[in-house]
Design a protein around this motif. Structure first.
Motif, mmCIF file in Angstrom:
data_model
loop_
_atom_site.group_PDB
_atom_site.id
_atom_site.type_symbol
_atom_site.label_atom_id
_atom_site.label_comp_id
_atom_site.label_asym_id
_atom_site.label_seq_id
_atom_site.Cartn_x
_atom_site.Cartn_y
_atom_site.Cartn_z
ATOM 1 N N PRO A 24 0.837 -1.203 0.000
ATOM 2 C CA PRO A 24 0.000 0.000 0.000
ATOM 3 C C PRO A 24 0.870 1.250 0.000
ATOM 4 N N LEU A 25 0.298 2.365 -0.464
ATOM 5 C CA LEU A 25 1.041 3.627 -0.477
ATOM 6 C C LEU A 25 0.622 4.469 0.722
ATOM 7 N N PRO A 26 1.545 4.639 1.721
ATOM 8 C CA PRO A 26 1.182 5.431 2.893
ATOM 9 C C PRO A 26 0.997 6.902 2.531
ATOM 10 N N LYS A 27 0.279 7.613 3.405
ATOM 11 C CA LYS A 27 0.014 9.032 3.181
ATOM 12 C C LYS A 27 1.320 9.833 3.227
ATOM 13 N N ASN A 28 1.379 10.823 2.355
ATOM 14 C CA ASN A 28 2.545 11.708 2.295
ATOM 15 C C ASN A 28 2.199 12.981 3.047
ATOM 16 N N GLU A 29 3.225 13.613 3.653
ATOM 17 C CA GLU A 29 2.925 14.785 4.485
ATOM 18 C C GLU A 29 2.957 16.101 3.714
ATOM 19 N N ASP A 30 2.547 16.072 2.456
ATOM 20 C CA ASP A 30 2.392 17.297 1.672
ATOM 21 C C ASP A 30 3.701 18.077 1.588
ATOM 22 N N ASP A 31 4.776 17.385 1.210
ATOM 23 C CA ASP A 31 6.108 17.989 1.241
ATOM 24 C C ASP A 31 6.605 18.459 -0.131
ATOM 25 N N PHE A 32 5.719 18.457 -1.134
ATOM 26 C CA PHE A 32 6.152 18.923 -2.453
ATOM 27 C C PHE A 32 6.439 20.414 -2.395
ATOM 28 N N GLY A 33 7.663 20.797 -2.807
ATOM 29 C CA GLY A 33 8.025 22.215 -2.812
ATOM 30 C C GLY A 33 8.509 22.742 -1.474
ATOM 31 N N SER A 34 8.562 21.866 -0.453
ATOM 32 C CA SER A 34 9.011 22.325 0.867
ATOM 33 C C SER A 34 10.509 22.628 0.827
ATOM 34 N N LEU A 35 10.953 23.540 1.709
ATOM 35 C CA LEU A 35 12.364 23.921 1.743
ATOM 36 C C LEU A 35 13.131 22.920 2.593
ATOM 37 N N LYS A 41 21.454 25.295 6.993
ATOM 38 C CA LYS A 41 21.037 26.314 6.020
ATOM 39 C C LYS A 41 20.135 25.721 4.934
ATOM 40 N N VAL A 42 19.239 26.590 4.462
ATOM 41 C CA VAL A 42 18.300 26.164 3.426
ATOM 42 C C VAL A 42 19.094 25.881 2.154
ATOM 43 N N GLU A 43 18.994 24.664 1.677
ATOM 44 C CA GLU A 43 19.834 24.287 0.564
ATOM 45 C C GLU A 43 19.057 24.019 -0.718
ATOM 46 N N SER A 44 17.852 23.519 -0.581
ATOM 47 C CA SER A 44 17.122 23.172 -1.796
ATOM 48 C C SER A 44 15.635 23.124 -1.515
ATOM 49 N N GLN A 45 14.888 23.032 -2.582
ATOM 50 C CA GLN A 45 13.452 22.888 -2.472
ATOM 51 C C GLN A 45 13.119 21.463 -2.898
ATOM 52 N N HIS A 46 12.220 20.836 -2.181
ATOM 53 C CA HIS A 46 11.894 19.448 -2.475
ATOM 54 C C HIS A 46 11.075 19.365 -3.754
ATOM 55 N N THR A 47 11.547 18.554 -4.691
ATOM 56 C CA THR A 47 10.921 18.549 -6.022
ATOM 57 C C THR A 47 10.025 17.340 -6.257
ATOM 58 N N GLY A 48 9.750 16.595 -5.182
ATOM 59 C CA GLY A 48 8.874 15.432 -5.330
ATOM 60 C C GLY A 48 8.096 15.205 -4.054
ATOM 61 N N ARG A 49 7.692 13.959 -3.849
ATOM 62 C CA ARG A 49 6.968 13.579 -2.631
ATOM 63 C C ARG A 49 7.707 12.409 -1.990
#
Ligand SMILES: [Zn+2]
Length: 183
Positions: A24-35, A41-49
């Motif tokens: 099964p695919l567990p729920k994702n915590e809505d992290d698309f685009g999160s820093l 230090k902020v290094e990148s933006q999350h480009t997936g889930r």
């Protein structure tokens, strides 16, 4: 890699919604685009889930296509990129082992490898990324029924009510797929 993404198959080999990348695919915590921060230090933006799938579970192709890259990379670990046609490429990262190689033709649901924690990651999970016409788009709406898509500013509860209503009075949907690339 950008060259690989540009050389896409013309005809689409996918259909929406896409197949689940794990079952099964567990729920994702809505992290698309999160820093993302690394060493404070902020290094990148999350480009997936990121899906919290447990180690050793199978990672599956979200649609049919051709493997364009299957290799171990410093950041993404054991990674598989699949060209699904019509400009869509899926990427699965951090696997412990790979069961496909570049050039392989895969079917929807075919096992690509096993979930793991290779590359730079804080723990075991499955990262799924989608590029569509070179834009990095949010995979989650593509995995859901179009009935789950909601308009900007619309609360999930409203979307659910609309879904109920749509079930009672089915009519053609004219909503387009949300595209959240990061510019
Ligand atoms: Zn990730």
């Amino acid at each position: 890699m950008l060259k690989l993404f540009a050389a896409t198959i013309d005809e689409p080999r996918f259909s929406l919604p896409l197949g689940a990348p794990a079952s099964p695919l567990p729920k994702n915590e809505d992290d698309f685009g999160s820093l993302r921060t690394f060493n404070g230090k902020v290094e990148s933006q999350h480009t997936g889930r990121d899906y919290p799938v447990t180690e050793g579970n199978s990672v599956r192709a979200v649609a049919a296509g051709r493997v364009v890259l299957a290799d171990e990379h410093f950041l993404t670990g054991n990674s598989v990129y699949i060209d699904h046609g019509d400009g869509m490429v899926s990427a699965s990262f951090h696997m412990t082992s790979l069961s496909v190689k570049a050039g392989d033709e895969v079917k929807r649901g075919q096992v690509l490898g096993k979930v793991g924690a290779t590359g730079r990651t804080s723990g075991t999970h499955l990262h799924l990324g989608i590029r569509w016409l070179a834009a990095r788009v949010d995979p989650q709406p593509l995995l859901d029924s179009p009935l789950h898509l909601h308009d900007v500013g619309e609360k999930a509860a409203t979307a659910e009510r609309k879904e109920e209503k749509a079930r009672v009075e089915p009519k053609e949907s004219n909503r387009s797929i949300r595209r959240d690339d990061e510019g």
